[in-house]
Design a protein around this motif. Structure first.
Motif, PDB file in Angstrom:
ATOM      1  N   GLN A   1       0.851  -1.194   0.000  1.00 21.55           N
ATOM      2  CA  GLN A   1       0.000   0.000   0.000  1.00 21.55           C
ATOM      3  C   GLN A   1       0.883   1.239   0.000  1.00 21.55           C
ATOM      4  N   ASN A   2       0.300   2.339  -0.454  1.00 21.04           N
ATOM      5  CA  ASN A   2       1.080   3.577  -0.555  1.00 21.04           C
ATOM      6  C   ASN A   2       1.696   3.978   0.783  1.00 21.04           C
ATOM      7  N   GLN A   3       0.927   3.884   1.875  1.00 19.99           N
ATOM      8  CA  GLN A   3       1.439   4.296   3.180  1.00 19.99           C
ATOM      9  C   GLN A   3       2.682   3.486   3.570  1.00 19.99           C
ATOM     10  N   TYR A   4       2.680   2.204   3.238  1.00 25.85           N
ATOM     11  CA  TYR A   4       3.846   1.370   3.532  1.00 25.85           C
ATOM     12  C   TYR A   4       5.024   1.754   2.633  1.00 25.85           C
ATOM     13  N   ARG A   5       4.722   2.106   1.388  1.00 24.43           N
ATOM     14  CA  ARG A   5       5.796   2.495   0.464  1.00 24.43           C
ATOM     15  C   ARG A   5       6.460   3.795   0.924  1.00 24.43           C
ATOM     16  N   VAL A   6       5.655   4.706   1.475  1.00 30.43           N
ATOM     17  CA  VAL A   6       6.226   5.946   2.014  1.00 30.43           C
ATOM     18  C   VAL A   6       7.132   5.620   3.206  1.00 30.43           C
ATOM     19  N   GLN A   7       6.679   4.715   4.076  1.00 32.84           N
ATOM     20  CA  GLN A   7       7.466   4.336   5.249  1.00 32.84           C
ATOM     21  C   GLN A   7       8.763   3.622   4.868  1.00 32.84           C
ATOM     22  N   ASN A   8       8.725   2.857   3.782  1.00 25.03           N
ATOM     23  CA  ASN A   8       9.874   2.047   3.354  1.00 25.03           C
ATOM     24  C   ASN A   8      10.458   2.566   2.036  1.00 25.03           C
ATOM     25  N   ARG A   9      10.493   3.875   1.910  1.00 21.75           N
ATOM     26  CA  ARG A   9      10.863   4.502   0.644  1.00 21.75           C
ATOM     27  C   ARG A   9      12.270   4.098   0.176  1.00 21.75           C
ATOM     28  N   GLN A  10      13.227   4.086   1.075  1.00 20.28           N
ATOM     29  CA  GLN A  10      14.594   3.765   0.676  1.00 20.28           C
ATOM     30  C   GLN A  10      14.698   2.333   0.166  1.00 20.28           C
ATOM     31  N   ALA A  11      14.064   1.399   0.850  1.00 21.61           N
ATOM     32  CA  ALA A  11      14.069   0.003   0.399  1.00 21.61           C
ATOM     33  C   ALA A  11      13.384  -0.128  -0.962  1.00 21.61           C
ATOM     34  N   LEU A  12      12.304   0.638  -1.153  1.00 21.16           N
ATOM     35  CA  LEU A  12      11.598   0.617  -2.434  1.00 21.16           C
ATOM     36  C   LEU A  12      12.518   1.114  -3.547  1.00 21.16           C
ATOM     37  N   LYS A  13      13.229   2.205  -3.278  1.00 23.08           N
ATOM     38  CA  LYS A  13      14.122   2.749  -4.302  1.00 23.08           C
ATOM     39  C   LYS A  13      15.232   1.762  -4.638  1.00 23.08           C
ATOM     40  N   GLU A  14      15.737   1.085  -3.635  1.00 23.38           N
ATOM     41  CA  GLU A  14      16.804   0.098  -3.867  1.00 23.38           C
ATOM     42  C   GLU A  14      16.297  -1.080  -4.689  1.00 23.38           C
ATOM     43  N   ALA A  15      15.017  -1.381  -4.581  1.00 29.68           N
ATOM     44  CA  ALA A  15      14.439  -2.458  -5.380  1.00 29.68           C
ATOM     45  C   ALA A  15      14.198  -2.030  -6.827  1.00 29.68           C
ATOM     46  N   LEU A  16      13.747  -0.786  -7.004  1.00 26.61           N
ATOM     47  CA  LEU A  16      13.391  -0.309  -8.342  1.00 26.61           C
ATOM     48  C   LEU A  16      14.603   0.083  -9.188  1.00 26.61           C
ATOM     49  N   ALA A  17      15.607   0.676  -8.568  1.00 18.70           N
ATOM     50  CA  ALA A  17      16.712   1.279  -9.323  1.00 18.70           C
ATOM     51  C   ALA A  17      17.426   0.299 -10.252  1.00 18.70           C
ATOM     52  N   PRO A  18      17.845  -0.883  -9.804  1.00 20.31           N
ATOM     53  CA  PRO A  18      18.555  -1.778 -10.719  1.00 20.31           C
ATOM     54  C   PRO A  18      17.698  -2.226 -11.906  1.00 20.31           C
ATOM     55  N   ALA A  19      16.398  -2.393 -11.660  1.00 23.21           N
ATOM     56  CA  ALA A  19      15.504  -2.829 -12.739  1.00 23.21           C
ATOM     57  C   ALA A  19      15.352  -1.740 -13.798  1.00 23.21           C
ATOM     58  N   ILE A  20      15.188  -0.490 -13.371  1.00 20.78           N
ATOM     59  CA  ILE A  20      15.053   0.615 -14.328  1.00 20.78           C
ATOM     60  C   ILE A  20      16.343   0.809 -15.106  1.00 20.78           C
ATOM     61  N   GLN A  21      17.458   0.520 -14.471  1.00 16.61           N
ATOM     62  CA  GLN A  21      18.758   0.744 -15.114  1.00 16.61           C
ATOM     63  C   GLN A  21      19.052  -0.282 -16.213  1.00 16.61           C
ATOM     64  N   THR A  22      18.210  -1.258 -16.389  1.00 17.07           N
ATOM     65  CA  THR A  22      18.401  -2.213 -17.485  1.00 17.07           C
ATOM     66  C   THR A  22      17.817  -1.706 -18.800  1.00 17.07           C
ATOM     67  N   PHE A  23      17.127  -0.556 -18.763  1.00 16.68           N
ATOM     68  CA  PHE A  23      16.492   0.007 -19.948  1.00 16.68           C
ATOM     69  C   PHE A  23      17.212   1.285 -20.391  1.00 16.68           C
ATOM     70  N   ASP A  24      17.228   1.559 -21.699  1.00 17.48           N
ATOM     71  CA  ASP A  24      17.622   2.873 -22.196  1.00 17.48           C
ATOM     72  C   ASP A  24      16.446   3.836 -22.027  1.00 17.48           C
ATOM     73  N   LEU A  25      16.742   5.134 -22.108  1.00 16.33           N
ATOM     74  CA  LEU A  25      15.719   6.148 -21.847  1.00 16.33           C
ATOM     75  C   LEU A  25      14.513   5.994 -22.768  1.00 16.33           C
ATOM     76  N   ASP A  26      14.729   5.988 -24.083  1.00 19.46           N
ATOM     77  CA  ASP A  26      13.593   5.935 -25.012  1.00 19.46           C
ATOM     78  C   ASP A  26      12.781   4.664 -24.813  1.00 19.46           C
ATOM     79  N   GLU A  27      13.465   3.569 -24.524  1.00 20.91           N
ATOM     80  CA  GLU A  27      12.784   2.290 -24.320  1.00 20.91           C
ATOM     81  C   GLU A  27      11.884   2.341 -23.097  1.00 20.91           C
ATOM     82  N   ILE A  28      12.426   2.789 -21.972  1.00 24.75           N
ATOM     83  CA  ILE A  28      11.642   2.784 -20.739  1.00 24.75           C
ATOM     84  C   ILE A  28      10.502   3.790 -20.791  1.00 24.75           C
ATOM     85  N   MET A  29      10.746   4.953 -21.393  1.00 26.95           N
ATOM     86  CA  MET A  29       9.671   5.943 -21.493  1.00 26.95           C
ATOM     87  C   MET A  29       8.549   5.442 -22.389  1.00 26.95           C
TER      88      MET A  29
END
Length: 362
Positions: A279-307
């Motif tokens: 839930q959003n409230q949990y994501r706000v509380q665990n924001r740093q862990a969420l970012k650490e989970a998302l960052a490597p996955a997003i970094q597998t894409f080029d800009l035009d591809e991911i957008m």
């Protein structure tokens, strides 16, 4: 948009810098006759001399000045001179709107007070901008209001100095408030036949724009802190990630549906079922862990591809663009206005009226 909607409307601008001239330019863009009176004894509006180091030193206009002074007739006059003062008052006798931002007491000394001008023209709408209210003699530019209204304290990175917004946003907000007041006064005049006095302070306009940040304090006792681009109530919203080709992307995921779509787009379909992010409230509380989970996955894409993937699947995300990249977008080409100034400078600026207005097609 109909750019002649205010044809026949006459506006006298006795204002300088950004907020007042922005209001005048709005009416000029929509067809009004706007006459800008500048102080001859100071070589005109002070922003004429607010030049970048790269600008030509000997031109009469700066890029800053040009940003809010399109389509106006400019007169350099000295209102302390009786003849010049009479000239302006004669213009005002047939005007619809006067825009001013004098310090308290200055309008009376120059013969430009609302009571006097409306005695000459009872249909006149007198619009007044101040920094801290009509009775205040306090001098201030935009960044002072950013400080006094709480924006500066909230802006920047945690544990670092505050950062001002890169445009004079409080001036722009106050200009919008004054436009709305003038439009209401014009409507009211169709019913009463009489003019009005309208006023806006930059401080009140700024505080009126605090929106959820003000209510977070008023209702929840939360004092907003510097969070960079991140949102205090939503995650991942305002979080920045980098693509494989090192291009920055900012997310603005505001619903559970969008979060699920985001995770599917970057091949993390299991993430919404993680108790920390369900839930959003949990994501706000665990924001740093969420970012650490998302960052490597997003970094597998080029800009035009991911957008492209985000757009296709309804994930709110933006490319963090430089100014040249902003103006590469075909959607905003129509917003650029050009004008040849009196010294043959070709002035370019963007519209202040960004809405579209069309007649009923039925």
């Amino acid at each position: 948009m109909q750019t002649t909607i205010f044809k026949g409307l006459k506006v006298i601008e006795l204002a300088s810098v950004l907020a007042g001239p922005s209001v005048g330019m709005f009416f000029a863009e929509l067809g009004a006759e706007v006459i800008k009176i500048e102080n001859q004894t100071t070589q005109g509006d002070v922003t004429r001399r607010w030049k970048l180091p790269s600008e030509e030193k000997n031109t009469a206009y700066s890029a800053y000045y040009c940003s809010v002074n399109w389509g106006k007739q400019v007169k350099l006059l000295n209102l302390k001179d009786a003849q010049d003062r009479v000239e302006v008052q004669e213009l005002i006798k047939s005007a619809d709107v006067v825009i001013t931002n004098y310090k308290a007491g200055a309008a009376e000394k120059l013969g430009m007070a609302a009571t006097h001008l409306q005695s000459l023209n009872p249909r006149l709408i007198y619009a007044y901008l101040s920094a801290f209210g009509e009775e205040s003699h306090r001098t201030a530019f935009d960044v002072v209001l950013q400080a006094e209204a709480g924006f500066l304290f909230m802006t920047g990175e945690p544990n670092r100095e505050p950062v001002k917004m890169p445009v004079a946003l409080i001036d722009i907000l106050a200009a919008h408030q004054l436009k709305e007041a003038i439009l209401l006064a014009l409507y009211q005049r169709t019913q009463t036949g009489q003019g009005s006095y309208v006023s806006v302070s930059l401080l009140e306009a700024a505080v009126a724009s605090l929106a959820n940040q003000a209510t977070n304090w008023l209702m929840a006792g939360h004092v907003p802190q510097r969070m960079g681009t991140m949102h205090p109530n939503i995650a991942p919203y305002g979080d920045i990630f980098y693509t494989r080709n090192q291009k920055p992307v900012i997310l603005a995921v505001g619903t559970e549906k969008q979060f699920i779509a985001l995770c599917q787009c970057i091949n993390l379909p299991h993430l919404p079922s993680d108790d920390r992010f369900a839930q959003n409230q949990y994501r706000v509380q665990n924001r740093q862990a969420l970012k650490e989970a998302l960052a490597p996955a997003i970094q597998t894409f080029d800009l035009d591809e991911i957008m492209g993937v985000f757009h296709k699947n309804g994930v709110p995300a933006g490319q963090i663009r430089t100014m040249p990249e902003v103006f590469e977008q075909k959607e905003i080409q129509h917003m650029i206005l050009e004008e040849r100034m009196s010294d043959n400078t070709i002035s370019k600026r963007v519209k202040t009226a960004a809405f579209d207005l069309r007649p009923n097609q039925l």
